[in-house]
Write an enzyme that holds these catalytic residues in place. Sequence first.
Site, PDB file in Angstrom:
ATOM      1  N   TYR A   1     -27.361  28.427 -15.519  1.00  0.00           N
ATOM      2  CA  TYR A   1     -27.641  29.386 -16.593  1.00  0.00           C
ATOM      3  C   TYR A   1     -27.689  28.668 -17.940  1.00  0.00           C
ATOM      4  CZ  TYR A   1     -27.456  34.081 -18.682  1.00  0.00           C
ATOM      5  OH  TYR A   1     -27.736  35.236 -19.352  1.00  0.00           O
TER       6      TYR A   1
ATOM      7  N   CYS B   1     -28.773  39.340 -25.329  1.00  0.00           N
ATOM      8  CA  CYS B   1     -28.637  38.421 -24.192  1.00  0.00           C
ATOM      9  C   CYS B   1     -28.940  36.983 -24.604  1.00  0.00           C
ATOM     10  CB  CYS B   1     -29.547  38.848 -23.054  1.00  0.00           C
ATOM     11  SG  CYS B   1     -29.037  40.419 -22.362  1.00  0.00           S
ATOM     12  N   HIS B   2     -30.112  36.782 -25.185  1.00  0.00           N
ATOM     13  CA  HIS B   2     -30.493  35.424 -25.516  1.00  0.00           C
ATOM     14  C   HIS B   2     -31.016  35.302 -26.945  1.00  0.00           C
ATOM     15  CE1 HIS B   2     -30.832  35.988 -21.138  1.00  0.00           C
ATOM     16  NE2 HIS B   2     -30.052  34.941 -21.140  1.00  0.00           N
ATOM     17  N   GLY B   3     -30.718  36.340 -27.762  1.00  0.00           N
ATOM     18  CA  GLY B   3     -30.965  36.230 -29.196  1.00  0.00           C
ATOM     19  C   GLY B   3     -32.409  36.307 -29.651  1.00  0.00           C
TER      20      GLY B   3
END
Lengths: 418, 176
Positions: free
Chosen positions: A291, B140-142
Amino acid sequence: MAAKFDNAIVRWIDHRLPIFSFMHHELHEYPTPKNLSYWWNFGSLAGIALVIMIVTGITLAMHYTPHVDYAFDSVERIMRDVNYGWLIRYLHTNGGSFFFIVVYIHIFRGMYYGSYKAPRELLWMLGVVILLLMMATAFMGYVLPWGQMSFWGATVITNLFSAIPVVGQSIVTWLWGGFSVDNATLNRFYSLHYLLPFVIVGVVILHMVALHRFGSNNPLGVDVKSAKDQIPFHPYYTIKDAFGLGVFLIFFSAFVFFAPNYLGHPDNYIQANPLVTPAHIVPEWYFLPFYAVLRAVPDKLGGVLLMFGSIAVLFILPWLDRSPVRSGQFRPIFKIFFWIIVLDSVLLTYLGGKPAEGGYVIAARFATAYYFMHFLIILPALSIFETPKPLPKSISEPVIGGGGGFAGATAAPKENVR
Amino acid sequence: MAETQQGETRRDFLYIATAAVGAVGAGSAIWPLIDQMNPAADVLALSSIEFDLSTVEPGMAVTVKWRGKPVFVRYRTPEEITSAEAVPLDELPDPQTDASRVQEAKYLILVGVCTHLGCVPLGQKASDPRGDYGGWFCPCHGSHYDTSGRIRKGPAPLNLFVPAYEFVSDTTVRIG
């Protein structure tokens, strides 16, 4: 070949169906290098972990309902109402984690002692296939309780395929069986989660066939030269594996009984809600390094490719490390880099669990770059530039041959006690 | 098989023909097994919904569920519309004019799924972070989206998807 059996019935069966001879040959007299250390326990431990997972999984399946409206409740029912349901489920959830722990140690052992080198390349590659199957199985199993992490983990991971140009979105819709992760997705994941462990069993059998072709590698990494280098598998390694199993079960039980949710996420005890994403979607710990690699790349397709690449690189490891010396014990520089890649993997695991922002992303980029550098640059370069220490002539020599120069290269401690 | 110069060609033809028929047969037998995983008829049947816009007030955002996914309906303020229209296209990773993304400028209707890996971006509630561009922020991932739902910063490659929709009346919209 055919062993003599005392029991007449056993002899009668064995004459017609030689399973007893086969088992005697492969599990009893099977000649094994006599210097295997405890690092060699993890293969059989992995096999036992697989059995634990299949047995607890089949029993859980007797009570689980794969439907979006009932899945979460059926898992809670297992926890509260089913006799020993809590125990079986905790064995299964923690069993997954421990299966990965054991397999990761097994992999690093193979990397340190060069167990992937000729003639064991296929043995190694089958192992990587098992790892991939384990990851697919674990991922789908994590979806089944239908908690928030289940749902959003499934959403994020299936969306990885949307990064594929042109056909990506069609593939994702096909995987989902709808326009989002929903009942159809849960049903097929359940079906496949039940199937894949048996596929793993099949590949494990191939892994064993490939292993028994040339036998185990050993801490010195030198080939077996004569029967003096070997001892029969039973009783020497059956007892050693059994002792290791006992130690393993102590650690395993400690988690199952005293910290059963330590490795999980509280969010997964909230029922899945397709309209609310949890603040931090974090996969299970054993996926964290991958991840971290995924998130380290600012480009979607690039991140996905690099993540799969981090496993693909293991497939070709036998051809990246060209050094003829197997064991890291005789490779002074390799040894240092081995521990750096171990630390790098631990660092990636840590970073994968942190939010993707600021310093964490930058650190993840360096750690990812180093990971690939280790396999693609450092290992090939070491094969050329490193001067290995002299190898013992045989497995027995450092112990009984009085090889003064090999004080640091002794085999497992038990070999010194005769 | 040396009777003629091309003694082997007839048998080769039979081999190839057999294999070809076998391959086509296997392929057509496998297809139903693959296609069964695609959305079923009942899933496809649920593909449109109607929504009453009269309940939405200026500056307010509402989330409705369509095909199992959230759809964002935002009644944009004049300032939000102006700032969305003012952005030069060459600043956008996925260039689209604001006008091409709305049918009526004040109602912005989007599929509320981040185009990166499918999380639901924050920004619907007044208390949510809306990112650097006043639209939505994916935790989540910006990824940062602007007031037209266009990607401005972060790993998402595309703007938030605009679903097919039409105004059935002045205040009712059919999505899908």
